[in-house]
Design a protein around this motif. Structure first.
Motif, short mmCIF file in Angstrom:
data_model
loop_
_atom_site.label_atom_id
_atom_site.label_comp_id
_atom_site.label_asym_id
_atom_site.label_seq_id
_atom_site.Cartn_x
_atom_site.Cartn_y
_atom_site.Cartn_z
N ALA A 98 0.85 -1.21 0.00
CA ALA A 98 0.00 0.00 0.00
C ALA A 98 0.87 1.25 0.00
N SER A 99 1.98 1.20 0.72
CA SER A 99 2.90 2.34 0.78
C SER A 99 3.46 2.69 -0.60
N CYS A 100 3.69 1.69 -1.43
CA CYS A 100 4.19 1.95 -2.79
C CYS A 100 3.23 2.87 -3.55
N TYR A 101 1.95 2.58 -3.47
CA TYR A 101 0.94 3.39 -4.17
C TYR A 101 0.82 4.77 -3.53
N ARG A 102 0.75 4.80 -2.20
CA ARG A 102 0.60 6.07 -1.47
C ARG A 102 1.81 6.98 -1.71
N GLU A 103 3.01 6.43 -1.58
CA GLU A 103 4.23 7.23 -1.75
C GLU A 103 4.39 7.69 -3.21
N SER A 104 4.01 6.86 -4.15
CA SER A 104 4.07 7.27 -5.56
C SER A 104 3.13 8.44 -5.82
N LEU A 105 1.94 8.40 -5.23
CA LEU A 105 1.01 9.52 -5.39
C LEU A 105 1.53 10.77 -4.68
N ARG A 106 2.19 10.61 -3.54
CA ARG A 106 2.79 11.76 -2.85
C ARG A 106 3.85 12.41 -3.73
N VAL A 107 4.71 11.60 -4.35
CA VAL A 107 5.74 12.13 -5.25
C VAL A 107 5.07 12.80 -6.45
N ALA A 108 4.03 12.17 -6.99
CA ALA A 108 3.30 12.76 -8.13
C ALA A 108 2.75 14.13 -7.76
N ASP A 109 2.22 14.25 -6.55
CA ASP A 109 1.71 15.55 -6.09
C ASP A 109 2.83 16.58 -6.00
N GLU A 110 3.98 16.17 -5.48
CA GLU A 110 5.12 17.09 -5.39
C GLU A 110 5.55 17.58 -6.77
N LEU A 111 5.45 16.71 -7.76
CA LEU A 111 5.84 17.05 -9.13
C LEU A 111 4.78 17.87 -9.85
N GLY A 112 3.54 17.83 -9.38
CA GLY A 112 2.44 18.48 -10.08
C GLY A 112 1.81 17.60 -11.14
N ALA A 113 2.06 16.30 -11.07
CA ALA A 113 1.49 15.36 -12.05
C ALA A 113 -0.01 15.24 -11.83
N ARG A 114 -0.76 15.22 -12.92
CA ARG A 114 -2.21 15.07 -12.85
C ARG A 114 -2.68 13.71 -13.36
N THR A 115 -1.86 13.05 -14.19
CA THR A 115 -2.18 11.72 -14.70
C THR A 115 -1.01 10.80 -14.39
N VAL A 116 -1.33 9.63 -13.82
CA VAL A 116 -0.30 8.69 -13.39
C VAL A 116 -0.69 7.29 -13.84
N ALA A 117 0.25 6.58 -14.45
CA ALA A 117 0.03 5.19 -14.87
C ALA A 117 0.79 4.27 -13.92
N PHE A 118 0.07 3.32 -13.34
CA PHE A 118 0.64 2.33 -12.44
C PHE A 118 0.60 0.94 -13.06
N PRO A 119 1.64 0.13 -12.83
CA PRO A 119 1.54 -1.30 -13.11
C PRO A 119 0.92 -1.99 -11.89
N ALA A 120 0.74 -3.27 -11.95
CA ALA A 120 0.29 -4.06 -10.80
C ALA A 120 1.53 -4.42 -9.98
N ILE A 121 1.92 -3.53 -9.09
CA ILE A 121 3.18 -3.65 -8.35
C ILE A 121 3.23 -4.97 -7.56
N SER A 122 4.36 -5.64 -7.65
CA SER A 122 4.70 -6.87 -6.92
C SER A 122 3.97 -8.12 -7.39
N THR A 123 3.09 -8.02 -8.40
CA THR A 123 2.31 -9.19 -8.81
C THR A 123 3.02 -10.05 -9.87
N GLY A 124 4.19 -9.64 -10.28
CA GLY A 124 4.95 -10.43 -11.24
C GLY A 124 5.94 -11.34 -10.52
N ILE A 125 7.22 -11.11 -10.77
CA ILE A 125 8.28 -11.96 -10.21
C ILE A 125 8.30 -11.93 -8.69
#
Length: 169
Positions: A98-125
């Protein structure tokens, strides 16, 4: 309010402000999403990752944290690198995921990003069950206090797409 979109396809082809990379802690590229982003994004991403390793993240990026670099040749302004946890049957690591998604959105906010594409984190290897990974991802994004207007989950295969679709409906 953040809109959630789903796409089955290749995250490196998305036109967004920021692409989230399911990175390994070294930040120096790897397999899966990480390797694809580094290959398509070109050497500028690796160059910035090396600078991060030489300064703030000498021991690597900790699991659950996020940091941004240029997007190089991708059709995005930034890559937000986050290190997902390896799934464990003996230890509950869902807070780290959950922290991966939350922290990524926090960084996106700091950058001023309005659109963000996520993969399915940790569900692969890293072996996280895709249904549970989808649950954690969607619940975390929905609960986030963020200025990001659109989160786009870009899922590589039909199984992941369906798991996320079941959660978004």
């Amino acid at each position: 309010m953040t809109t959630i979109e789903l796409v089955q396809g290749d995250i490196t082809r998305e036109s967004v402000d920021a692409v989230v990379n399911a990175a390994n802690s070294s930040l120096l590229g790897g397999g899966g999403v990480d390797g694809a982003i580094h290959r398509r994004g070109g050497p500028a991403i690796l160059e910035e990752c090396r600078k991060l390793r030489a300064s703030r993240y000498g021991k690597g990026l900790p699991t659950g944290q996020a940091v941004a670099t240029t997007a190089g040749d991708l059709d995005a302004r930034w890559v937000i690198h986050t290190v997902g946890p390896v799934f464990s049957t003996t230890e509950d690591r869902s807070a780290l995921l959950a922290s991966c998604y939350r922290e990524s959105l926090r960084v996106a906010d700091e950058l001023g990003a309005r659109t963000v594409a996520f993969p399915a984190i940790s569900t692969g290897i890293y072996g996280w069950p895709v249904d549970d990974g989808a649950r954690i991802a969607v619940e975390t994004v929905r609960a986030a206090d963020t200025a990001v207007e659109e989160v786009r989950f870009v899922l590589f295969d039909e199984q992941a797409y369906e798991a996320f679709a079941d959660r978004v409906r």
